[in-house]
Write a protein that holds these residues in place. Structure first.
Motif, PDB file in Angstrom:
ATOM      1  N   ASP A 206       0.840  -1.191   0.000  1.00 42.41           N
ATOM      2  CA  ASP A 206       0.000   0.000   0.000  1.00 42.41           C
ATOM      3  C   ASP A 206       0.875   1.242   0.000  1.00 42.41           C
ATOM      4  O   ASP A 206       2.053   1.188   0.386  1.00 42.41           O
ATOM      5  N   ALA A 207       0.293   2.366  -0.393  1.00 42.61           N
ATOM      6  CA  ALA A 207       1.043   3.621  -0.461  1.00 42.61           C
ATOM      7  C   ALA A 207       1.659   3.971   0.889  1.00 42.61           C
ATOM      8  O   ALA A 207       2.766   4.520   0.952  1.00 42.61           O
ATOM      9  N   LYS A 208       0.964   3.651   1.985  1.00 45.86           N
ATOM     10  CA  LYS A 208       1.456   3.995   3.321  1.00 45.86           C
ATOM     11  C   LYS A 208       2.735   3.243   3.681  1.00 45.86           C
ATOM     12  O   LYS A 208       3.483   3.655   4.582  1.00 45.86           O
ATOM     13  N   ASP A 209       3.010   2.142   2.972  1.00 44.43           N
ATOM     14  CA  ASP A 209       4.172   1.308   3.288  1.00 44.43           C
ATOM     15  C   ASP A 209       5.355   1.537   2.345  1.00 44.43           C
ATOM     16  O   ASP A 209       6.372   0.842   2.447  1.00 44.43           O
ATOM     17  N   LEU A 210       5.237   2.491   1.436  1.00 42.53           N
ATOM     18  CA  LEU A 210       6.352   2.802   0.538  1.00 42.53           C
ATOM     19  C   LEU A 210       7.501   3.429   1.325  1.00 42.53           C
ATOM     20  O   LEU A 210       7.275   4.229   2.239  1.00 42.53           O
ATOM     21  N   ASP A 211       8.730   3.069   0.959  1.00 41.90           N
ATOM     22  CA  ASP A 211       9.872   3.756   1.564  1.00 41.90           C
ATOM     23  C   ASP A 211      10.377   4.837   0.613  1.00 41.90           C
ATOM     24  O   ASP A 211       9.882   4.983  -0.516  1.00 41.90           O
ATOM     25  N   VAL A 212      11.355   5.600   1.062  1.00 40.91           N
ATOM     26  CA  VAL A 212      11.851   6.734   0.274  1.00 40.91           C
ATOM     27  C   VAL A 212      12.423   6.276  -1.061  1.00 40.91           C
ATOM     28  O   VAL A 212      12.189   6.891  -2.105  1.00 40.91           O
ATOM     29  N   SER A 213      13.150   5.179  -1.044  1.00 37.24           N
ATOM     30  CA  SER A 213      13.774   4.685  -2.263  1.00 37.24           C
ATOM     31  C   SER A 213      12.720   4.281  -3.292  1.00 37.24           C
ATOM     32  O   SER A 213      12.823   4.597  -4.481  1.00 37.24           O
ATOM     33  N   GLN A 214      11.690   3.580  -2.846  1.00 38.76           N
ATOM     34  CA  GLN A 214      10.604   3.183  -3.746  1.00 38.76           C
ATOM     35  C   GLN A 214       9.843   4.407  -4.243  1.00 38.76           C
ATOM     36  O   GLN A 214       9.468   4.483  -5.418  1.00 38.76           O
ATOM     37  N   GLY A 215       9.606   5.354  -3.342  1.00 33.82           N
ATOM     38  CA  GLY A 215       8.922   6.583  -3.749  1.00 33.82           C
ATOM     39  C   GLY A 215       9.707   7.338  -4.801  1.00 33.82           C
ATOM     40  O   GLY A 215       9.133   7.899  -5.747  1.00 33.82           O
ATOM     41  N   ALA A 216      11.032   7.349  -4.672  1.00 36.05           N
ATOM     42  CA  ALA A 216      11.866   8.039  -5.657  1.00 36.05           C
ATOM     43  C   ALA A 216      11.777   7.361  -7.020  1.00 36.05           C
ATOM     44  O   ALA A 216      11.813   8.030  -8.059  1.00 36.05           O
ATOM     45  N   TYR A 217      11.668   6.019  -7.029  1.00 36.03           N
ATOM     46  CA  TYR A 217      11.503   5.328  -8.318  1.00 36.03           C
ATOM     47  C   TYR A 217      10.163   5.684  -8.962  1.00 36.03           C
ATOM     48  O   TYR A 217      10.102   5.975 -10.158  1.00 36.03           O
ATOM     49  N   LEU A 218       9.086   5.661  -8.175  1.00 40.34           N
ATOM     50  CA  LEU A 218       7.768   5.996  -8.728  1.00 40.34           C
ATOM     51  C   LEU A 218       7.748   7.432  -9.232  1.00 40.34           C
ATOM     52  O   LEU A 218       7.127   7.730 -10.259  1.00 40.34           O
ATOM     53  N   ALA A 219       8.445   8.320  -8.538  1.00 37.16           N
ATOM     54  CA  ALA A 219       8.513   9.714  -8.984  1.00 37.16           C
ATOM     55  C   ALA A 219       9.312   9.826 -10.277  1.00 37.16           C
ATOM     56  O   ALA A 219       8.942  10.567 -11.198  1.00 37.16           O
ATOM     57  N   ALA A 220      10.418   9.078 -10.356  1.00 34.97           N
ATOM     58  CA  ALA A 220      11.238   9.093 -11.574  1.00 34.97           C
ATOM     59  C   ALA A 220      10.486   8.508 -12.754  1.00 34.97           C
ATOM     60  O   ALA A 220      10.645   8.925 -13.903  1.00 34.97           O
ATOM     61  N   LEU A 221       9.641   7.532 -12.473  1.00 39.61           N
ATOM     62  CA  LEU A 221       8.878   6.817 -13.495  1.00 39.61           C
ATOM     63  C   LEU A 221       7.951   7.737 -14.282  1.00 39.61           C
ATOM     64  O   LEU A 221       7.675   7.509 -15.463  1.00 39.61           O
ATOM     65  N   LEU A 222       7.460   8.794 -13.635  1.00 40.51           N
ATOM     66  CA  LEU A 222       6.434   9.640 -14.252  1.00 40.51           C
ATOM     67  C   LEU A 222       6.901  10.316 -15.533  1.00 40.51           C
ATOM     68  O   LEU A 222       6.086  10.664 -16.385  1.00 40.51           O
ATOM     69  N   GLN A 223       8.199  10.504 -15.692  1.00 40.11           N
ATOM     70  CA  GLN A 223       8.699  11.165 -16.894  1.00 40.11           C
ATOM     71  C   GLN A 223       8.430  10.346 -18.150  1.00 40.11           C
ATOM     72  O   GLN A 223       8.177  10.900 -19.223  1.00 40.11           O
ATOM     73  N   ALA A 224       8.442   9.015 -18.029  1.00 39.03           N
ATOM     74  CA  ALA A 224       8.193   8.134 -19.187  1.00 39.03           C
ATOM     75  C   ALA A 224       7.803   6.757 -18.664  1.00 39.03           C
ATOM     76  O   ALA A 224       8.624   5.847 -18.617  1.00 39.03           O
ATOM     77  N   PRO A 225       6.523   6.584 -18.252  1.00 36.59           N
ATOM     78  CA  PRO A 225       6.119   5.328 -17.596  1.00 36.59           C
ATOM     79  C   PRO A 225       6.423   4.073 -18.390  1.00 36.59           C
ATOM     80  O   PRO A 225       6.906   3.085 -17.826  1.00 36.59           O
ATOM     81  N   SER A 226       6.143   4.053 -19.682  1.00 40.51           N
ATOM     82  CA  SER A 226       6.373   2.835 -20.457  1.00 40.51           C
ATOM     83  C   SER A 226       7.852   2.596 -20.703  1.00 40.51           C
ATOM     84  O   SER A 226       8.324   1.462 -20.719  1.00 40.51           O
ATOM     85  N   GLN A 227       8.617   3.671 -20.881  1.00 40.88           N
ATOM     86  CA  GLN A 227      10.051   3.547 -21.154  1.00 40.88           C
ATOM     87  C   GLN A 227      10.832   3.187 -19.890  1.00 40.88           C
ATOM     88  O   GLN A 227      11.849   2.501 -19.954  1.00 40.88           O
ATOM     89  N   TYR A 228      10.352   3.634 -18.730  1.00 44.00           N
ATOM     90  CA  TYR A 228      11.098   3.460 -17.481  1.00 44.00           C
ATOM     91  C   TYR A 228      10.594   2.302 -16.621  1.00 44.00           C
ATOM     92  O   TYR A 228      11.112   2.097 -15.526  1.00 44.00           O
TER      93      TYR A 228
END
Length: 741
Positions: A206-228
């Motif tokens: 769940d979103a409440k259990d994300l850590d900083v490292s995972q959150g940073a990946y999801l944030a990075a992903l937004l630039q190109a979801p299919s490519q990243y």
């Protein structure tokens, strides 16, 4: 004063008058007045726009439509997107570090700015006007406004509305509420809208259990979801998303949201393998995903598709699709013990079948089921096509009118040296591949070399043609440029390709050298737009004579060679087997005048993260090469797909026999002899070209000079010889060393 002096005086007077006129037009007072006038005009227009544009109600997400996918006959295949995969969560649920990760990635000044980036917006407007699409920056507020209130359309009017509404929203809404709306509306790929769905899709939490490292990946992903998306990203995509992940964390340190020492301890959080959405069970998910990928290549972005409202008709023939599934079950799955046998559990099958006259993909097999194994074995490009590449070496030799080291024009009757582990001549890169079972052949013709997949012959042929010329031909025919160095080892198919790619390549041979591009989407229609379908047939990439000569060679491979398991009088067929290094992949690529079909088996580890493993021992059958299970699946499918057979025959023209027509010389003391009833997996010599330990001294063969260096092949640490591709010397061993990418 003389006349000359008078004329000079008049000219000077005229010039002074002209300068005065120009100065009069461009005085500082007039320039400044014009500038301020324009500024007032722009300001007035913006004020009017600001007063005119109101903050609208939420956009049409609540009215989101489904996408409908159909077989070629119009019957329903699947319906997707009827509901948005989203669960709204309060911002307080999202860990503070994860919140900061998104701000650091997308808009560091979010808590300080007024909701807009004027420079980025101006750049976006200019790019829109110049036709460069959605380049340009925007704030989190602007992205939230676009997602929640507006549309994804790339128009000037939409961008201006976005600017005005963002200013108003920033004035009337708390920053935390804007951030919450942004996190809950943005699209993350894998069908996930909103951070809760994304957390589940990528990390199974769940979103409440994300850590900083995972959150940073999801944030990075937004630039190109299919490519990243790590599961399907190319090496370049993986490199870029890791860099953006690091960039996000560094920005968090700069803003004081993350301790530098803690930052140094963080490691990249590789997401879990994706799972298919409900309703995508069996082959349906693979077919829909292949259609979506083609739509993306044709300009229909993921955002456009996820907005819904598309009716997508595929080229998939429902009857042939069911036949392909049945053939895999009958000829492979029913022979496997996936639960009780560790080797059987690793076996993955993939196949693509193409109409060579149109390029239509009429059937596709992606694996045991999209909800169980999401990566499609039909379109994946992480395995080597092995000896199915050898026909392209011959095609390039014919197309370039290449000659042997002895000056003989290369054709089907040209004689080569078939000695196993023979060092190639004329290459700066040493290469001495071992033939299957280390068998040597006395003076085999090119035709015999194709029948028996003799590595030594095709290794020398690549050098004779030159690796660069072979690669050029292969790329033109449809082989992807993935891990494709210009070295002699390419003769063993050491690049990466999918069954989709190779079905197109072999369809090009079938189509007499006219380029065939596999296409799965017949039409994709939407009330607001339409997709331009792929033209499956292109221009002549190799001559008809070259293509038909290769076809002639491959018919004998099916008749009496390594592909004889597919031989039947019910249809005319041409094909080639292939087995990659350490038996990690086994291929059968073949065609009739009406169908080009490629079947492959891949050894994939069942451990998290996968990895390539050997197929040896599949169904307790020993070595699982291309002439075994893949050829059986191909034959069963083709017979059914053609309605029990076909009278169509190959129409071949200009078959190139070559300048050398020498009968192969059998050895007096053969090292190997063919058994009376060879099994399909055996690729041994026929009595007409009994192999020997040493080749005869036939002067018309292409041989190394006596001073040629002796290259000692490396040992196979697994103890399993490569069925067709043999062993390689250091530096040219496919799948290892510098080629292991």
């Amino acid at each position: 004063m003389g006349r000359a002096d008078a004329r000079r005086a008049q000219g000077q007077e005229a010039r002074r008058a002209g300068r005065g006129g120009i100065r009069g037009l461009f005085t500082w007072r007039k320039i400044l007045g014009t500038f301020f006038g324009l500024c007032l005009l722009v300001m007035g227009a913006f004020v009017a726009l600001y007063m005119y544009v109101d903050v609208p109600a939420a956009n049409a997400q609540a009215e989101k439509q489904s996408n409908v996918y159909k077989y070629s006959d119009g019957t329903l295949l699947a319906r997707t997107g009827s509901g948005v995969n989203r669960e709204i969560v309060d911002l307080a649920v999202v860990p503070k570090g994860v919140q900061h990760a998104f701000v650091a990635a997308e808009n560091k000044s979010f808590y300080r700015d007024q909701g807009v980036d004027l420079k980025g917006t101006a750049r976006g407007l200019l790019n829109t006007l110049s036709g460069k699409g959605k380049q340009g920056g925007s704030t989190i507020t602007q992205q939230y406004v676009k997602n929640y209130y507006l549309t994804q359309d790339q128009t000037v009017s939409r961008k201006l509305k976005e600017l005005v509404i963002s200013l108003k929203v920033d004035q009337s809404t708390k920053k935390d509420d804007i951030l919450a709306g942004y996190l809950n509306t943005v699209y993350y790929g894998r069908g996930a809208s909103g951070i809760q769905a994304a957390a589940q899709a990528y990390y199974g939490v769940d979103a409440k259990d994300l850590d900083v490292s995972q959150g940073a990946y999801l944030a990075a992903l937004l630039q190109a979801p299919s490519q990243y998306d790590w599961a399907v990203a190319s090496p370049t995509g993986k490199k870029l998303v890791k860099e953006r992940w690091g960039y996000t964390l560094d920005n968090m340190v700069d803003e004081g949201w993350l301790d530098g020492a803690e930052r140094g301890k963080l490691t990249f959080p590789v997401p879990k393998s994706p799972k298919a959405a409900p309703g995508m069970e069996g082959q349906t998910g693979y077919l829909v995903e292949a259609a979506n990928q083609e739509m993306a290549r044709q300009g229909v972005t993921e955002e456009m598709r996820e907005a819904g409202g598309w009716t997508v008709t595929l080229n998939i023939d429902k009857k042939r699709q069911k036949q392909l599934e049945k053939s895999v079950d009958d000829q492979l799955e029913n022979q496997l013990d996936r639960k009780g046998n560790k080797i059987d559990a690793t076996v993955q099958a993939g196949a693509t079948s193409v109409d060579p006259k149109t390029g239509k993909v009429v059937a596709l097999y992606g694996g045991v089921g999209a909800t169980e194994h999401w990566i499609s074995n039909a379109t994946r490009q992480d395995y080597q096509p092995a000896s199915t590449f050898k026909p392209l070496v011959l095609a390039s030799a014919l197309e370039n009118e290449s000659v042997t080291q002895d000056g003989d024009r290369i054709g089907l009757n040209t004689v080569y040296d078939g000695t196993s582990k023979r060092p190639v001549v004329g290459s700066d890169t040493p290469f001495a591949p071992q033939n299957e079972d280390d068998i040597s052949y006395d003076n085999p013709t090119v035709q015999r070399a194709m029948d028996k997949s003799i590595n030594a012959v095709f290794a020398q042929m690549v050098v004779d043609v030159t690796p660069s010329a072979v690669k050029k031909t292969a790329l033109a025919m449809g082989v992807p440029d993935k891990n494709f160095p210009e070295r002699p080892a390419i003769t063993l198919g050491t690049m990466n390709a999918s069954t989709w790619d190779m079905a197109g390549v072999y369809a090009t041979l079938d189509n007499h050298g006219k380029k065939v591009t596999p296409t799965i989407v017949k039409s994709a229609e939407h009330r607001d737009r339409a997709m331009e379908p792929v033209d499956g047939i292109g221009g002549q990439v190799i001559s008809r004579s070259s293509a038909d000569t290769v076809t002639r060679a491959l018919t004998e491979v099916v008749d009496i060679g390594s592909g004889r398991e597919a031989n039947t009088s019910a249809y005319d067929a041409a094909g080639k087997t292939g087995t990659s290094e350490n038996n990690k992949a086994a291929w059968f690529a073949a065609y009739t005048p009406e169908l080009s079909t490629v079947v492959a088996l891949y050894g994939e580890s069942t451990k998290e993260g996968g990895g390539q493993v050997t197929l040896t021992g599949t169904a307790n059958s020993g070595r699982a090469n291309g002439g075994g299970f893949p050829a059986k699946i191909w034959a069963d499918y083709t017979l059914g797909a053609l309605g029990g057979g076909s009278n169509a025959r190959f129409d071949l023209e200009g078959v190139e026999r070559g300048e050398t027509a020498v009968t192969e010389t059998p050895s007096a003391t053969p090292s190997e002899t063919e058994s009376p009833s060879p099994t399909p997996s055996e690729e041994t010599a026929t009595p007409s070209e009994t192999p020997s330990e040493t080749p005869s001294e036939e002067t018309t063969t292409s041989r190394p000079p006596s001073e040629s260096p002796s290259v000692t092949p490396s040992e196979d640490p697994t103890g399993t010889k490569d069925p067709e591709d043999g062993e390689q010397p250091p530096g040219e061993r496919p799948g290892s060393g510098i080629l292991d990418q």
